[in-house]
Design a protein around this motif. Structure first.
Motif, PDB file in Angstrom:
ATOM      1  N   UNK A  66       0.789  -1.169  -0.008  1.00 14.73           N
ATOM      2  CA  UNK A  66       0.013   0.151   0.122  1.00 14.73           C
ATOM      3  C   UNK A  66       0.665   1.274   0.078  1.00 14.73           C
ATOM      4  N   UNK A  67       1.896   1.381   0.921  1.00 17.66           N
ATOM      5  CA  UNK A  67       2.724   2.587   1.057  1.00 17.66           C
ATOM      6  C   UNK A  67       3.620   2.522  -0.359  1.00 17.66           C
ATOM      7  N   UNK A  68       3.959   1.573  -0.716  1.00 20.38           N
ATOM      8  CA  UNK A  68       4.888   1.682  -2.072  1.00 20.38           C
ATOM      9  C   UNK A  68       3.941   2.075  -2.887  1.00 20.38           C
ATOM     10  N   UNK A  69       2.654   1.623  -3.241  1.00 25.50           N
ATOM     11  CA  UNK A  69       1.941   2.306  -4.384  1.00 25.50           C
ATOM     12  C   UNK A  69       1.567   3.603  -4.087  1.00 25.50           C
ATOM     13  N   UNK A  70       1.571   3.928  -2.764  1.00 29.50           N
ATOM     14  CA  UNK A  70       0.989   5.308  -2.776  1.00 29.50           C
ATOM     15  C   UNK A  70       2.040   6.194  -3.066  1.00 29.50           C
ATOM     16  N   UNK A  71       3.408   5.909  -2.832  1.00 30.72           N
ATOM     17  CA  UNK A  71       4.793   6.779  -3.010  1.00 30.72           C
ATOM     18  C   UNK A  71       4.742   6.728  -4.511  1.00 30.72           C
ATOM     19  N   UNK A  72       4.112   5.681  -5.172  1.00 30.23           N
ATOM     20  CA  UNK A  72       4.423   5.778  -6.741  1.00 30.23           C
ATOM     21  C   UNK A  72       3.354   6.828  -7.310  1.00 30.23           C
ATOM     22  N   UNK A  73       2.197   6.632  -6.566  1.00 33.72           N
ATOM     23  CA  UNK A  73       1.100   7.615  -7.100  1.00 33.72           C
ATOM     24  C   UNK A  73       1.773   9.230  -6.777  1.00 33.72           C
ATOM     25  N   UNK A  74       2.327   8.962  -5.791  1.00 29.81           N
ATOM     26  CA  UNK A  74       2.787  10.565  -5.147  1.00 29.81           C
ATOM     27  C   UNK A  74       4.112  11.113  -6.322  1.00 29.81           C
ATOM     28  N   UNK A  75       4.961  10.190  -6.549  1.00 27.53           N
ATOM     29  CA  UNK A  75       6.028  10.547  -7.445  1.00 27.53           C
ATOM     30  C   UNK A  75       5.424  10.914  -8.633  1.00 27.53           C
ATOM     31  N   UNK A  76       4.650  10.107  -9.445  1.00 33.58           N
ATOM     32  CA  UNK A  76       4.247  10.342 -10.453  1.00 33.58           C
ATOM     33  C   UNK A  76       3.177  11.741 -10.729  1.00 33.58           C
ATOM     34  N   UNK A  77       2.857  12.087  -9.512  1.00 33.18           N
ATOM     35  CA  UNK A  77       2.268  13.352  -9.425  1.00 33.18           C
ATOM     36  C   UNK A  77       0.656  13.392  -9.397  1.00 33.18           C
ATOM     37  N   UNK A  78       0.139  12.264  -9.260  1.00 34.50           N
ATOM     38  CA  UNK A  78      -1.116  12.133  -9.478  1.00 34.50           C
ATOM     39  C   UNK A  78      -1.965  12.465  -8.387  1.00 34.50           C
ATOM     40  N   UNK A  79      -1.441  12.652  -7.029  1.00 36.84           N
ATOM     41  CA  UNK A  79      -2.383  12.872  -6.006  1.00 36.84           C
ATOM     42  C   UNK A  79      -2.867  14.222  -6.058  1.00 36.84           C
ATOM     43  N   UNK A  80      -2.214  15.358  -6.519  1.00 41.25           N
ATOM     44  CA  UNK A  80      -2.911  16.415  -6.624  1.00 41.25           C
ATOM     45  C   UNK A  80      -3.896  16.374  -7.380  1.00 41.25           C
ATOM     46  N   UNK A  81      -3.947  15.686  -8.669  1.00 49.61           N
ATOM     47  CA  UNK A  81      -5.012  15.625  -9.582  1.00 49.61           C
ATOM     48  C   UNK A  81      -6.123  14.705  -8.793  1.00 49.61           C
ATOM     49  N   UNK A  82      -5.986  13.869  -8.158  1.00 53.24           N
ATOM     50  CA  UNK A  82      -6.787  13.250  -7.493  1.00 53.24           C
ATOM     51  C   UNK A  82      -7.596  14.063  -6.513  1.00 53.24           C
ATOM     52  N   UNK A  83      -6.881  14.961  -5.645  1.00 57.84           N
ATOM     53  CA  UNK A  83      -7.463  15.965  -4.799  1.00 57.84           C
ATOM     54  C   UNK A  83      -8.451  16.792  -5.458  1.00 57.84           C
ATOM     55  N   UNK A  84      -7.976  17.087  -6.694  1.00 55.67           N
ATOM     56  CA  UNK A  84      -8.575  18.356  -7.701  1.00 55.67           C
ATOM     57  C   UNK A  84      -9.997  17.631  -7.856  1.00 55.67           C
ATOM     58  N   UNK A  85      -9.933  16.492  -8.269  1.00 57.45           N
ATOM     59  CA  UNK A  85     -11.278  15.756  -8.867  1.00 57.45           C
ATOM     60  C   UNK A  85     -12.339  15.667  -7.772  1.00 57.45           C
TER      61      UNK A  85
END
Lengths: 80, 340
Positions: B287-306
């Motif tokens: 889980x943490x590994x996957x979250x780290x990947x999402x964060x590194x590719x920059x998807x998390x702010x887009x997730x927050x935006x949506x």
């Protein structure tokens, strides 16, 4: 006088003033948005979500409440 | 000698700190993640110096606790040299902080970080010109790749020894925020040329990622793949680990008579450890590994935006989607303060 919330995406506007107190002002200036700056509205999130604006080479997401407190005027004759 | 690192959130300050200190500090994509400061003793140029990585701050005059901490520390006598890390692709914003640092009467090194990003955007920055104007060293840096790191620190050492401070009198006066903003823009216009911006795939991705319809399709898909991966890996690892602990527990308990207090206590301790390692870790780690990947590719702010609009319906911000997802896997994890 329009607020940022009333602008359609794709338009460039100039910030005239902020309709709020010190907290609003300092929050916006921290993100680098000052009266007199140019903003371009890139998109709105659906379902009543935030607005994505471009300001001074940065992309910033602003909530609708905040956007409604930024008073702007539409820029005519913008250079590409 | 004590060297303080200061810069705005997401300027790569912590990346620079890691390069020198050699251990992991938190580097995050949501603004204001570095709340505590980290300290380290490092050998530079044959000398041992102390490095302090201060919390990211947009300005020294700000309201948040972290920013006030950074400001008061900088003004104290404890700091000999300041390394001001600035995101070169957002120079106008970064310089506003720089202009607050120069009047503090301490040696300031301006480290223009993410020069590769500025290059990608087609920005040409006249470093020597800016250096002459501000009267303080301005050096290029790509902290993530380690380029220019040594130069910045050696310069900081040199300035610290000389006790050299900004020689440009124009910038020694404390100015109001509005004036700093104007000065920063003037400096940017003077020393940054906008060349050809290379059109990148990233801009095109956002058309889909933030699209009113397709954005949500992608979101559901990403979450679906994410959870499948986490549960898939977890289910692979959990049974063997449980079997392993069962075997240990059998072995450990055999010398003791059953139903005694001692055996119950030992059983309790072992079950506690086993539960943590065999039940939680197989899911938590992927889980943490996957979250780290999402964060590194920059998807998390887009997730927050949506997700921001939907989150507001339950009284939260879009940013809260991260602990939200975290909590789906395990409630204990969700209520741990993570400073995000």
């Amino acid at each position: 006088m329009k607020t940022l919330l009333q602008i359609t995406p794709g338009l460039s506007v100039r910030v005239i003033d902020f309709d709020g107190g010190i907290n609003l002002r300092s929050k916006l200036t921290q993100y680098g948005i000052y009266p007199g700056d140019s903003l371009r509205l890139l998109r709105r999130a659906p379902l009543g979500g935030p607005l994505l604006v471009e300001c001074n080479e940065r992309e910033i997401a602003l909530g609708r409440g905040v956007a409604d407190k930024i008073i702007v005027e539409i820029e005519t004759c913008e250079s590409p | 000698m004590r060297i303080a690192l200061i810069g705005q959130p997401n300027c790569g300050k912590s990346t620079l700190f890691n390069q020198v200190a050699g251990y992991k500090a938190e580097t995050g994509n949501f603004s204001g993640t570095t709340v505590k400061y980290t300290e380290s003793k490092v050998r530079v140029g044959g000398q041992v110096v102390e490095f302090i990585d201060l919390p990211g701050a947009y300005t020294l005059e700000a309201q948040s606790h972290a920013e006030r901490e950074a400001a008061s520390y900088l003004r104290s006598n404890e700091v000999d040299v300041v390394i001001n890390v600035v995101d070169a692709s957002r120079l106008a914003l970064g310089l506003e902080l720089t202009l607050e640092l120069l009047p503090l009467n301490k040696p300031v090194i301006v480290a223009l970080n993410m020069m590769d990003e500025a290059d990608r955007l087609g920005l040409h920055i006249d470093g020597p010109g800016l250096q002459a104007e501000l009267g303080t060293p301005v050096l290029p840096l790509v902290a993530s790749k380690g380029r220019g790191v040594k130069g910045v620190f050696l310069k900081a050492l040199e300035e610290g020894k000389n006790g050299h401070k900004s020689s440009a009198p124009k910038y020694k006066e404390r100015e109001l925020a509005g004036e700093r903003h104007g000065q920063a823009r003037m400096l940017t216009q003077k020393f940054v040329q906008q060349g050809e911006r290379r059109v990148s795939h990233r801009d095109r991705f956002d058309e889909v990622l933030l699209h009113p319809f397709w954005g949500y399709v992608v979101l559901l898909f990403v979450l679906y793949v994410f959870f499948q991966a986490v549960y898939g890996v977890g289910q692979l690892i959990e049974p063997p680990l449980l079997a392993f602990f069962d075997a240990i527990m059998q072995g450990a308990l055999s010398p003791f008579a059953a139903d005694t207090l001692l055996s119950e206590v030992i059983l309790g301790v072992m079950q506690g450890v086993a539960a943590g390692i065999a039940i939680v870790l197989p899911y938590l780690l992927p889980f943490l590994f996957g979250l780290g990947i999402l964060e590194d590719i920059g998807y998390l702010p887009r997730l927050a935006f949506l997700m921001d609009a939907l989150m507001h319906h339950i009284g939260l911000h879009g940013k809260a989607i991260v602990p939200f997802i975290l909590g789906y896997g395990c409630n204990v994890r969700q209520s741990c303060p993570r400073g995000r």
